[in-house]
Structures are given as C-alpha cells and as structure tokens.
Motif scaffolding. Structure first.
Motif, PDB file in Angstrom:
ATOM      1  N   LEU A   1      -1.164  30.057  12.865  1.00  0.00           N
ATOM      2  CA  LEU A   1      -2.079  31.127  12.475  1.00  0.00           C
ATOM      3  C   LEU A   1      -2.253  31.269  10.965  1.00  0.00           C
ATOM      4  CD1 LEU A   1      -1.778  31.870  15.528  1.00  0.00           C
ATOM      5  CD2 LEU A   1      -2.103  34.245  14.823  1.00  0.00           C
ATOM      6  N   PRO A   2      -1.186  31.185  10.159  1.00  0.00           N
ATOM      7  CA  PRO A   2      -1.416  31.245   8.709  1.00  0.00           C
ATOM      8  C   PRO A   2      -2.345  30.136   8.210  1.00  0.00           C
ATOM      9  CG  PRO A   2       0.889  31.663   9.182  1.00  0.00           C
ATOM     10  CD  PRO A   2       0.268  31.217  10.470  1.00  0.00           C
ATOM     11  N   ARG A   3      -2.214  28.935   8.758  1.00  0.00           N
ATOM     12  CA  ARG A   3      -3.132  27.859   8.367  1.00  0.00           C
ATOM     13  C   ARG A   3      -4.567  28.211   8.770  1.00  0.00           C
ATOM     14  NH1 ARG A   3      -2.720  22.191   7.702  1.00  0.00           N
ATOM     15  NH2 ARG A   3      -0.788  21.963   8.881  1.00  0.00           N
ATOM     16  N   ALA A   4      -4.726  28.787   9.959  1.00  0.00           N
ATOM     17  CA  ALA A   4      -6.068  29.164  10.414  1.00  0.00           C
ATOM     18  C   ALA A   4      -6.713  30.150   9.444  1.00  0.00           C
ATOM     19  CB  ALA A   4      -6.000  29.758  11.815  1.00  0.00           C
ATOM     20  N   VAL A   5      -5.910  31.093   8.947  1.00  0.00           N
ATOM     21  CA  VAL A   5      -6.417  32.026   7.938  1.00  0.00           C
ATOM     22  C   VAL A   5      -6.863  31.248   6.698  1.00  0.00           C
ATOM     23  CG1 VAL A   5      -5.810  33.950   6.418  1.00  0.00           C
ATOM     24  CG2 VAL A   5      -5.014  33.943   8.785  1.00  0.00           C
ATOM     25  N   GLY A   6      -6.064  30.256   6.296  1.00  0.00           N
ATOM     26  CA  GLY A   6      -6.408  29.436   5.137  1.00  0.00           C
ATOM     27  C   GLY A   6      -7.678  28.633   5.340  1.00  0.00           C
ATOM     28  N   VAL A   7      -7.880  28.102   6.539  1.00  0.00           N
ATOM     29  CA  VAL A   7      -9.113  27.361   6.828  1.00  0.00           C
ATOM     30  C   VAL A   7     -10.316  28.287   6.744  1.00  0.00           C
ATOM     31  CG1 VAL A   7     -10.380  26.081   8.594  1.00  0.00           C
ATOM     32  CG2 VAL A   7      -7.963  25.593   8.224  1.00  0.00           C
ATOM     33  N   ALA A   8     -10.198  29.473   7.365  1.00  0.00           N
ATOM     34  CA  ALA A   8     -11.304  30.424   7.332  1.00  0.00           C
ATOM     35  C   ALA A   8     -11.630  30.839   5.901  1.00  0.00           C
ATOM     36  CB  ALA A   8     -10.960  31.650   8.180  1.00  0.00           C
ATOM     37  N   PHE A   9     -10.609  31.093   5.108  1.00  0.00           N
ATOM     38  CA  PHE A   9     -10.796  31.441   3.698  1.00  0.00           C
ATOM     39  C   PHE A   9     -11.521  30.326   2.954  1.00  0.00           C
ATOM     40  CE2 PHE A   9      -9.156  30.729  -0.594  1.00  0.00           C
ATOM     41  CZ  PHE A   9      -9.423  31.936  -1.226  1.00  0.00           C
ATOM     42  N   SER A  10     -11.168  29.085   3.260  1.00  0.00           N
ATOM     43  CA  SER A  10     -11.654  27.942   2.491  1.00  0.00           C
ATOM     44  C   SER A  10     -13.091  27.570   2.808  1.00  0.00           C
ATOM     45  CB  SER A  10     -10.743  26.732   2.737  1.00  0.00           C
ATOM     46  OG  SER A  10      -9.426  27.018   2.322  1.00  0.00           O
ATOM     47  N   VAL A  11     -13.627  28.050   3.927  1.00  0.00           N
ATOM     48  CA  VAL A  11     -15.018  27.741   4.265  1.00  0.00           C
ATOM     49  C   VAL A  11     -15.945  28.175   3.137  1.00  0.00           C
ATOM     50  CG1 VAL A  11     -16.916  28.323   5.816  1.00  0.00           C
ATOM     51  CG2 VAL A  11     -14.672  27.770   6.766  1.00  0.00           C
ATOM     52  N   ALA A  12     -15.793  29.424   2.703  1.00  0.00           N
ATOM     53  CA  ALA A  12     -16.639  29.932   1.620  1.00  0.00           C
ATOM     54  C   ALA A  12     -16.133  29.504   0.244  1.00  0.00           C
ATOM     55  CB  ALA A  12     -16.718  31.456   1.700  1.00  0.00           C
ATOM     56  N   ARG A  13     -14.802  29.418   0.094  1.00  0.00           N
ATOM     57  CA  ARG A  13     -14.260  29.119  -1.226  1.00  0.00           C
ATOM     58  C   ARG A  13     -14.636  27.701  -1.678  1.00  0.00           C
ATOM     59  NH1 ARG A  13     -10.890  32.141  -4.332  1.00  0.00           N
ATOM     60  NH2 ARG A  13     -12.105  33.702  -3.186  1.00  0.00           N
ATOM     61  N   ALA A  14     -14.618  26.738  -0.773  1.00  0.00           N
ATOM     62  CA  ALA A  14     -15.003  25.371  -1.131  1.00  0.00           C
ATOM     63  C   ALA A  14     -16.454  25.335  -1.599  1.00  0.00           C
ATOM     64  CB  ALA A  14     -14.795  24.438   0.052  1.00  0.00           C
ATOM     65  N   ARG A  15     -17.308  26.037  -0.889  1.00  0.00           N
ATOM     66  CA  ARG A  15     -18.722  26.073  -1.283  1.00  0.00           C
ATOM     67  C   ARG A  15     -18.888  26.729  -2.645  1.00  0.00           C
ATOM     68  NH1 ARG A  15     -23.100  29.848   0.208  1.00  0.00           N
ATOM     69  NH2 ARG A  15     -25.101  28.776  -0.050  1.00  0.00           N
ATOM     70  N   LYS A  16     -18.133  27.794  -2.883  1.00  0.00           N
ATOM     71  CA  LYS A  16     -18.226  28.501  -4.159  1.00  0.00           C
ATOM     72  C   LYS A  16     -17.814  27.601  -5.317  1.00  0.00           C
ATOM     73  CE  LYS A  16     -16.959  32.921  -6.271  1.00  0.00           C
ATOM     74  NZ  LYS A  16     -16.284  34.230  -6.035  1.00  0.00           N
ATOM     75  N   LEU A  17     -16.854  26.728  -5.073  1.00  0.00           N
ATOM     76  CA  LEU A  17     -16.374  25.824  -6.119  1.00  0.00           C
ATOM     77  C   LEU A  17     -17.180  24.530  -6.186  1.00  0.00           C
ATOM     78  CD1 LEU A  17     -12.494  26.202  -5.738  1.00  0.00           C
ATOM     79  CD2 LEU A  17     -14.043  27.434  -7.262  1.00  0.00           C
ATOM     80  N   GLY A  18     -18.148  24.379  -5.294  1.00  0.00           N
ATOM     81  CA  GLY A  18     -18.936  23.154  -5.280  1.00  0.00           C
ATOM     82  C   GLY A  18     -18.180  21.956  -4.756  1.00  0.00           C
ATOM     83  N   VAL A  19     -17.179  22.204  -3.914  1.00  0.00           N
ATOM     84  CA  VAL A  19     -16.329  21.137  -3.378  1.00  0.00           C
ATOM     85  C   VAL A  19     -16.825  20.744  -1.989  1.00  0.00           C
ATOM     86  CG1 VAL A  19     -13.996  20.588  -2.585  1.00  0.00           C
ATOM     87  CG2 VAL A  19     -14.328  21.881  -4.701  1.00  0.00           C
ATOM     88  N   VAL A  20     -16.879  19.458  -1.734  1.00  0.00           N
ATOM     89  CA  VAL A  20     -17.283  18.980  -0.414  1.00  0.00           C
ATOM     90  C   VAL A  20     -16.213  19.350   0.602  1.00  0.00           C
ATOM     91  CG1 VAL A  20     -17.829  16.954   0.985  1.00  0.00           C
ATOM     92  CG2 VAL A  20     -18.617  17.090  -1.390  1.00  0.00           C
ATOM     93  N   SER A  21     -16.632  20.022   1.665  1.00  0.00           N
ATOM     94  CA  SER A  21     -15.707  20.467   2.697  1.00  0.00           C
ATOM     95  C   SER A  21     -16.122  19.862   4.036  1.00  0.00           C
ATOM     96  CB  SER A  21     -15.726  22.001   2.791  1.00  0.00           C
ATOM     97  OG  SER A  21     -15.031  22.449   3.943  1.00  0.00           O
ATOM     98  N   PRO A  22     -15.175  19.628   4.931  1.00  0.00           N
ATOM     99  CA  PRO A  22     -15.551  19.129   6.260  1.00  0.00           C
ATOM    100  C   PRO A  22     -16.243  20.171   7.123  1.00  0.00           C
ATOM    101  CG  PRO A  22     -13.180  19.483   6.133  1.00  0.00           C
ATOM    102  CD  PRO A  22     -13.712  19.689   4.752  1.00  0.00           C
ATOM    103  N   TRP A  23     -16.231  21.438   6.695  1.00  0.00           N
ATOM    104  CA  TRP A  23     -16.801  22.510   7.516  1.00  0.00           C
ATOM    105  C   TRP A  23     -18.153  22.950   6.959  1.00  0.00           C
ATOM    106  CZ3 TRP A  23     -13.037  20.963  10.096  1.00  0.00           C
ATOM    107  CH2 TRP A  23     -11.716  20.980   9.655  1.00  0.00           C
ATOM    108  N   SER A  24     -19.054  23.341   7.839  1.00  0.00           N
ATOM    109  CA  SER A  24     -20.350  23.847   7.404  1.00  0.00           C
ATOM    110  C   SER A  24     -20.180  25.220   6.762  1.00  0.00           C
ATOM    111  CB  SER A  24     -21.315  23.945   8.585  1.00  0.00           C
ATOM    112  OG  SER A  24     -20.835  24.870   9.544  1.00  0.00           O
ATOM    113  N   GLN A  25     -21.144  25.631   5.958  1.00  0.00           N
ATOM    114  CA  GLN A  25     -21.000  26.862   5.198  1.00  0.00           C
ATOM    115  C   GLN A  25     -20.999  28.107   6.066  1.00  0.00           C
ATOM    116  OE1 GLN A  25     -24.537  26.256   2.705  1.00  0.00           O
ATOM    117  NE2 GLN A  25     -25.431  28.077   3.634  1.00  0.00           N
ATOM    118  N   ASP A  26     -21.510  28.016   7.308  1.00  0.00           N
ATOM    119  CA  ASP A  26     -21.469  29.170   8.207  1.00  0.00           C
ATOM    120  C   ASP A  26     -20.507  28.942   9.371  1.00  0.00           C
ATOM    121  OD1 ASP A  26     -22.927  27.258   9.569  1.00  0.00           O
ATOM    122  OD2 ASP A  26     -24.393  28.687  10.364  1.00  0.00           O
ATOM    123  N   ALA A  27     -19.518  28.065   9.165  1.00  0.00           N
ATOM    124  CA  ALA A  27     -18.566  27.737  10.229  1.00  0.00           C
ATOM    125  C   ALA A  27     -17.715  28.940  10.600  1.00  0.00           C
ATOM    126  CB  ALA A  27     -17.672  26.581   9.797  1.00  0.00           C
TER     127      ALA A  27
END
Length: 728
Positions: A156-182
């Motif tokens: 569960l803590p990792r899941a929180v980190g994944v959810a957090f990173s969906v928007a954070r990666a986009r904000k930093l301009g980093v390519v992420s494996p998840w779509s921006q509205d995942a």
C-alpha cells in the motif's frame, strides 16, 4: 471447505436450474439499468471460471507434488469487474486473491495466455514470464500490473507513491509509464487493512490530498470477513471507512458482478475526475479455506461454510446470465467444463516445465542488477551549480549538500524528500538551500512516517522518477525496514528485472554525537540492512568520499534500478580537524570523480598491522595510527567505504601486506559489520592474525555513559599494541 465440495456444489446448483429468461442479444444490458452488456458479462464470467479452475488445478498440482502455492481467489472472482471498470493502462498493485482481475485485464490486452502464465507460477517454473520461477505473483509488464508478494498490505505505501507520481512526473517533464489521468488501483483484504502499514498508507494518501496534492488512488478492500481463522468484526470496515473525511466511500456485494461493476465504474470515475483517493468496499466470501493446508472446519461452523457456498460468485453470475436469457444451464455447465479441460491440459504441461536448478539461476536478477551498478561510477562530477571556490575544502555535511545540488542539476527526474529536508534544510543543515535552488516539486517535506517516505520512493521509482528520500535517523529506519527488504529489494527479483524501483535512501546515523544522544539518535546497528540481498550500502567517512559516493549511488540507481542506502556519520558532519584543534585535516576539496562501488581507500603504508574500519572508526584509527607511529609501530588504515558489497579484494590485499588485521567496528559485537569482514577474509584465504574491537551488545545510553559501550581510541590502541608486541 474442500475444493471438491465447491466444485460439486456449483455443478449441482446449476443442474437444478431451468431456463427462465428470454434470449438477449450480445449488446443488450445483462440486467436493467446496467451498462454491462451480455457480451461483457460473458467475458467476465470466463475470467471468473478461469480463476476458479486455476484454484482447483493448484490443489491438484500440489497433491501430486508438482505445485507449491494454493492461496487462491475462490470467492473473490468478482474482482474481475474492477478490472473491467478500469483502463488496462492504469497501474495495478494486486492482492493475492486477485485472479479474476488478472485474467480480465489480460483479456482486454491480449498477448500471452494468462492461464498458462499463472500455472507456471504455481509450479515455480523457470519459464514463468513474470517471476521466472521465484514466486507465484500476479504481475505482467504489458498489463501494468506491478507484481506484489505482500500478504500484510506492505504494497500500500508503494501504491500511494505510484498515485503521487502520476502527476509529479508530468509536472517535472519526466517520461512516465502511466498516462496523465491514470488511476492507481490497489487491492487488499479486510484483515490486512488493520495492519499499521495499511493504516499509515491510507493516512498518507489523505494527508497528501488534504493539502491539494493529486492522489488518484483507488483502494479496493476485498472483505471476506476472515483473516485466516480470525473473524473481522461485523461492519468493521464500513464503520471505519464509510465516513472517513477526505475519502470517498463506495461499496457493493462483491459476489454480484453487476453491482461490483457499477460501483467500480463510479469509484474509478470519481478518482479519475477528482484526482483524490476513494475506498471501494467489496463484500466477498472465501471458498476453499485460506490455503491448501487450512482445515476450515476447525474454526468455522457448518452453517457458516454453507452460507458462503450459497454466495459463490460464479453461481451468482451464472444465475444472472440464465435469468437474462444470455445462457442456459446446459451452456453454463459446458462453459464450466470446457474451462476445466483447458486449465487441466495447461496444468499437465506446466507440471513438466523446467525449474530453477541452481543458485546461479535463482540469483541472476540480483547479480545482473549489481553488475550494472558496479559499472555506473560517474567519470566526472557536475560543478556548475556549486557556489564559492570549487577548490575550497568542505566538511562532510557541505560535501553532501553540494553533491545533492549537483545530482538535482544532472538528473531532472531526481527528487529529495523526507522530514524537515525542505524549508528547514534538515536537522543538521545538510539539505539547506536545495529548495531555493530548485522547487517544491523536487525538494519537499513529508509527513512524519518512515514507512510512507519509503513507500513514496518505491512508487516514484517504478514511475520513472529518481527518489532520494531521507530517513532522519538510523534508528527510525527500523520502523519501516520491510519497505526496503520486502518491497524495494525484491521487485527486480520477483519481476525478473521487468520492473525496477531505483532509489538512494539517505540515512544519518551511527553514534558519537555530543550533546544529543540516546538510542534513537545514536544508533549503531545496520544488521537489518546488511542481510538484504541486492542492495548497495554506502558508508563514507571523509567529505570527498561522501560526495563522490553519493554521485556513484545515484548513477547506479539510475542505471540499474538498484536500491542504495547511504549511511551518513552524524558525528562527522561538521568535523574539521583530525589530529589537533585547527589543523583542518578532516576537510577535503570537492571530488572530481566518483568512487567505484566495492572499492576501499587506504591511508598509509605501515607494515606492522592493517586496520579495517569505516565511518567514525576511520578518524579514530587514523589518530591512533599517528600516535603509534611515534612509538615505532607502523599501521595502515583501510576505510571500507562500502558495507555491501564489501571491498573484499582491497581488504584481502591490505590484510596480506602486514599479516595482522584489526577490525575496528563501531557497530555491535553481535551482528556487526566486523563479523562479515572477518568471514570474508577467512573465506578468501587470509591466514594471518586477526582481531576485532566492536561496540558492546547494548543500546546507546544518554550522555557520557555512551562512551562506555562504544569503541574508543584507547581500545583501538590497546588492541593494536597487543597484536604487534604481544602485550598492551
């Protein structure tokens, strides 16, 4: 209840039914006011049937000695509707009873046969496409299902980190494996929700969302009312989470595929639109007991078991299809038996599959990861963002601070976070100025929960980011060590390197602090880290090494996905002098290149004795060596620098050069680093004299009493003289 009883009950119950509904077309709704069509319901029924027959096959395989895993999904097959309500691009971290979800998502995507994949995992076959025979997990890279081996919600803590990173990666301009509205989906059981890991993770998600941080997390609690044999209090999950402020609550009868689908669609849409967490509570049943060896009748009444049989989700879906005129009882039974034949044939093939047959094969993901890490030493270090004279000598704290500046400049995906690291700049000022030079998206404070800090890092690492979390004190790491051991270090192992979570965990630690002590701020135990396979443990002592090694760890994490733990000696953070007040000999210029992982540093060329040491032990040993030089005893001091992997080649060379080795180990006598150092020397043929001084097997007390249980310069000197001259 037995697998046979569940199997026979389904067949008998369907055989007793008669066709009642008028025929509906494939595109018609399977029931009134539902968006689920007959075609889609039949697909979900196939996923449920496949999951059930995989459970039956698991017991058959184990009975004949070919299978090893029988914790099944029977009674939880309704989670296939959760998969149907989500997109296959949504990252998923699944409960071990999520067979229906796995098969339903695989049907959406296509590719390899998911039935075969699961069976290969059940028999620990080397051809298992996700874990390579190392464990049975639900995971597949093309399905965006991150494999988990958790049984107590440690994912569960990792899941929180994944959810957090969906928007954070986009904000930093980093390519992420998840779509921006995942939407990140994470499933778990009703018993696991009581574990501190789950409680902390859910709190962390709400804490972030409360501050306006996007947190698109769908928490799916599959509530079958039991934790092995312990009943969950009636309505406990609903009472605890229905009215939780900031957490949208959805619920459904998990045995009803339509109700589950509708609730899942509503929950997923809410999370996707609001970017806030939601809790989906599915009331399930558990069939066939907890696992193959579980004798359910020992702790459950016959009427309780019978009531669960009546709520079998396969039976519920079959009745729905028959009522809707989408299928007849005979067609349902033929479908059921056809799936049995398919799974049985695949199970027979799986039983003959080759297994991992050597340590070399088992360890290969860890070995490959470490080999890449060892080659990742940066040839040169960035200097453009450093202020002041680039050649000016710095302290350990200043060197780490400058290195973090450089790392943030070099790696746009890097983030530094933890308790007090941003506005305050860390308890000891080590991260001071980082926030001002970057942004709050890259340097930020977290809530006071080490488990959540590491979980955030794990989720960020698997999402294309390069996390550098800080655990404020070494003692605090033990609150959350399983996030490194059970989640971080195992991911490449159990995914055959298809998934990676690079991270560099900064941990201020060790003893010898003056004026601020006690065992929570002076901790000299690293045993919990040293036995974790596949991680790198860096332990610098000098400023130049601290900066160079931090660059190396970052490069290794980025290149190989390895988890690095960077142990920083608090007592040496601001030390300037080595031998005499004002000599400035503990300062050093910022380095020009990185330090290879697993390579030591030698001071001096004394021929009488070699000291092997690290961290605070280096400064103490150098002071002792100078004192003994005046007495005619030549000592060379070797700074190990890396505690995992140990610099065995350098240790052996320097030990052999003098034929006498003293290990100066500031960790504890039992379980300390020195045990491993001595074992490696002996295993690699060292035949000279050896001794060790180590801290006492004690927690570190407050005040001057701490010196009575820690290694002292006097103890080091006495041990050297005894080894060289035979008397202290």
């Amino acid at each position: 209840m037995t697998a046979e009883r569940v199997d026979e009950h389904f067949t008998a119950a369907i055989s007793a039914l008669t066709e009642t509904g008028s025929r509906r077309g494939a595109d018609d709704p399977v029931s009134a006011d539902s968006a689920l069509t007959v075609r889609d319901c039949l697909r979900l029924f196939d996923a449920q049937l496949g999951s059930r027959h995989l459970d039956l096959a698991a017991r058959w395989l184990r009975a004949r000695g070919s299978g090893y895993y029988t914790i099944g999904s029977s009674g939880h097959e309704g989670n296939c509707a959760v998969a149907a309500a989500l997109r296959p691009t949504d990252p998923a971290l699944l409960h071990y009873r999520s067979g229906g979800f796995f098969l339903a998502r695989a049907a959406q995507v296509g590719g390899s046969d998911p039935l075969r994949d699961v069976l290969l995992g059940l028999v620990a076959a080397a051809d298992d496409p996700i874990a390579g025979g190392r464990h049975k997990v639900f995971g597949r890279h093309d399905l965006n299902i991150i494999p988990q081996t958790s049984t107590i919600a440690s994912h569960l803590p990792r899941a929180v980190g994944v959810a957090f990173s969906v928007a954070r990666a986009r904000k930093l301009g980093v390519v992420s494996p998840w779509s921006q509205d995942a939407v990140t989906v994470c499933s778990f059981g009703d018993a696991s929700v009581n574990h501190s890991t789950a409680v902390g993770a859910i709190n962390a998600a709400l804490h972030a969302a409360y501050q306006g941080v996007p947190m698109p997390l769908l928490l799916v609690c599959e509530d079958n009312g039991l934790g092995i044999s312990v009943e969950t209090p009636r309505d406990w999950i609903a009472r605890t989470y229905r009215n939780r402020d900031g957490l949208a609550y959805f619920d459904a009868d998990g045995t009803d595929v339509v109700a589950t689908f509708e609730a899942s669609v509503a929950a997923a849409a809410w999370v996707r639109r609001r970017r806030r967490p939601a809790f989906l509570h599915l009331r399930m049943v558990r069939l066939m007991g907890h696992a193959g060896s579980d004798y359910e009748a020992a702790y459950r009444r016959p009427d309780e078991i019978a009531a669960d049989l009546a709520r079998d989700p396969l039976l519920c879906t079959a009745k729905l299809l028959i009522r809707a005129g989408a299928s007849t009882p005979d067609e349902v039974l033929r479908r059921y038996e056809a799936m049995r034949s398919t799974v049985t044939a695949l199970a027979e093939q799986a039983a003959r599959a080759s297994r991992l047959d050597s340590a070399h094969a088992v360890i290969s993901p860890l070995r490959e990861s470490m080999r890449e890490a060892l080659c990742a030493t940066p040839a040169s270090l960035v200097a453009s963002v450093r202020s002041g004279d680039p050649g000016a000598p710095v302290t350990v704290a200043q060197a780490i601070n400058q290195a973090l500046h450089d790392v943030l400049s070099r790696y746009p995906q890097a983030m530094v976070f933890g308790e007090d690291v941003a506005r305050k700049g860390g308890v000891y000022g080590v991260t001071r100025g980082l926030l001002g030079k970057t942004s709050s998206a890259r340097v930020f404070d977290t809530l006071l929960d080490e488990q959540s800090i590491l979980g955030l890092a794990l989720g960020a690492g698997v999402s294309g980011l390069l996390p550098i979390p800080e655990i404020q004190y070494l003692a605090y790491l033990h609150n959350a060590a399983d996030q490194i051991r059970g989640e971080g270090a195992t991911l490449q192992f159990f995914s055959n390197r298809q998934y990676r979570n690079p991270m560099v965990v900064r941990v201020p630690g060790y003893g010898y602090q003056k004026g601020f002590g006690g065992h929570f701020h002076n901790d000299n135990s690293v045993a919990a880290l040293r036995d974790i396979p596949g991680i790198v443990i860096a332990s610098p002592s000098r400023p130049d090494d601290a900066a160079a090694m931090l660059h190396t760890c970052t490069a290794a994490a980025d290149a190989s996905g390895v988890v690095c733990v960077f142990l920083e000696p608090i007592a040496l953070y601001h030390t300037r002098d080595l031998y005499d007040d004002g000599d400035g000999l503990w300062l050093a210029p910022y380095p020009a290149a990185g330090v290879p992982i697993g390579r030591a540093r030698t001071y001096g060329s004394g021929a009488d004795l070699t000291i092997l040491t690290f961290a605070n032990g280096v400064r103490m040993s150098l002071r002792v060596a100078r004192k003994l030089e005046a007495a005619g005893i030549g000592v060379r001091v070797v700074d190990l620098r890396w505690l995992a992997p140990l610099p065995v080649e350098d240790m052996l060379r320097e030990a052999t050069a003098t034929g006498r080795v003293l290990i100066v180990d500031e960790t504890r006598r039992t379980g300390g680093v020195g045990e491993g150092v001595l074992a490696e020397l002996l295993a690699n043929g060292y035949a000279g004299a050896a001794n060790r001084v180590a801290a006492e097997d004690s927690f570190i007390p407050l005040g001057d009493a701490a010196q009575t249980v820690l290694v002292s310069e006097d103890a080091v000197e006495a041990a050297v003289v005894t080894m060289v001259r035979g008397t202290p």
